[in-house]
Design a protein around this motif. Structure first.
Motif, mmCIF file in Angstrom:
data_model
loop_
_atom_site.group_PDB
_atom_site.id
_atom_site.type_symbol
_atom_site.label_atom_id
_atom_site.label_comp_id
_atom_site.label_asym_id
_atom_site.label_seq_id
_atom_site.Cartn_x
_atom_site.Cartn_y
_atom_site.Cartn_z
ATOM 1 N N CYS A 55 -12.646 -1.847 -4.534
ATOM 2 C CA CYS A 55 -11.314 -1.353 -4.160
ATOM 3 C C CYS A 55 -10.220 -2.305 -4.627
ATOM 4 O O CYS A 55 -9.163 -1.870 -5.074
ATOM 5 N N CYS A 61 -2.178 5.906 -1.603
ATOM 6 C CA CYS A 61 -2.628 6.817 -2.669
ATOM 7 C C CYS A 61 -4.076 7.266 -2.511
ATOM 8 O O CYS A 61 -4.466 8.314 -3.010
ATOM 9 N N THR A 103 -6.831 5.767 -3.722
ATOM 10 C CA THR A 103 -7.740 5.336 -4.780
ATOM 11 C C THR A 103 -8.853 4.452 -4.217
ATOM 12 O O THR A 103 -10.023 4.601 -4.568
ATOM 13 N N CYS A 104 -8.508 3.556 -3.338
ATOM 14 C CA CYS A 104 -9.500 2.647 -2.761
ATOM 15 C C CYS A 104 -10.592 3.407 -2.015
ATOM 16 O O CYS A 104 -11.781 3.108 -2.150
ATOM 17 N N GLU A 111 -11.513 6.460 -2.525
ATOM 18 C CA GLU A 111 -12.303 7.225 -3.497
ATOM 19 C C GLU A 111 -13.368 6.373 -4.171
ATOM 20 O O GLU A 111 -14.457 6.861 -4.453
ATOM 21 N N VAL A 112 -13.073 5.102 -4.444
ATOM 22 C CA VAL A 112 -14.016 4.260 -5.172
ATOM 23 C C VAL A 112 -14.942 3.438 -4.282
ATOM 24 O O VAL A 112 -15.913 2.866 -4.766
ATOM 25 N N CYS A 146 0.825 -1.209 0.000
ATOM 26 C CA CYS A 146 0.000 0.000 0.000
ATOM 27 C C CYS A 146 0.861 1.260 0.000
ATOM 28 O O CYS A 146 1.709 1.451 0.868
ATOM 29 N N GLU A 176 -9.590 -1.739 -8.272
ATOM 30 C CA GLU A 176 -9.052 -0.423 -8.627
ATOM 31 C C GLU A 176 -7.686 -0.106 -8.033
ATOM 32 O O GLU A 176 -7.033 0.839 -8.465
ATOM 33 N N CYS A 177 -7.232 -0.863 -7.054
ATOM 34 C CA CYS A 177 -5.944 -0.573 -6.410
ATOM 35 C C CYS A 177 -4.800 -0.733 -7.409
ATOM 36 O O CYS A 177 -4.577 -1.832 -7.935
ATOM 37 N N PRO A 178 -4.046 0.339 -7.673
ATOM 38 C CA PRO A 178 -2.954 0.257 -8.644
ATOM 39 C C PRO A 178 -1.756 -0.561 -8.160
ATOM 40 O O PRO A 178 -0.898 -0.931 -8.954
ATOM 41 N N ASN A 179 -1.708 -0.857 -6.857
ATOM 42 C CA ASN A 179 -0.564 -1.578 -6.299
ATOM 43 C C ASN A 179 -0.867 -3.025 -5.929
ATOM 44 O O ASN A 179 0.009 -3.716 -5.435
#
Length: 55
Positions: free
Chosen positions: A43, A13, A15-16, A18-19, A10, A46-49
């Motif tokens: 989440c 960021c 993102t999780c 936000e979505v 983690c 959508e998590c980029p990592n």
């Protein structure tokens, strides 16, 4: 059981958070998932990592 956060992956960021459709995630350095989690998987997808898991 709510979504598992793999803290080593983690980046904080947000993102999780936000979505998340039920606002069950906060980010304070790393993501934290609370008991409001409905395990929808948004989440995780959508998590980029790759830091979130439903396992």
């Amino acid at each position: 059981m709510p979504v598992l956060v793999i803290e080593e992956k983690c980046s904080g960021c947000g993102t999780c958070a936000e979505v998340c459709p039920v606002a069950a995630i906060t980010v304070e350095g790393v993501a934290k998932v609370n008991e409001d989690c409905v395990e929808c998987g948004t989440c995780v997808d959508e998590c980029p990592n790759g830091a979130l898991s439903l396992d």
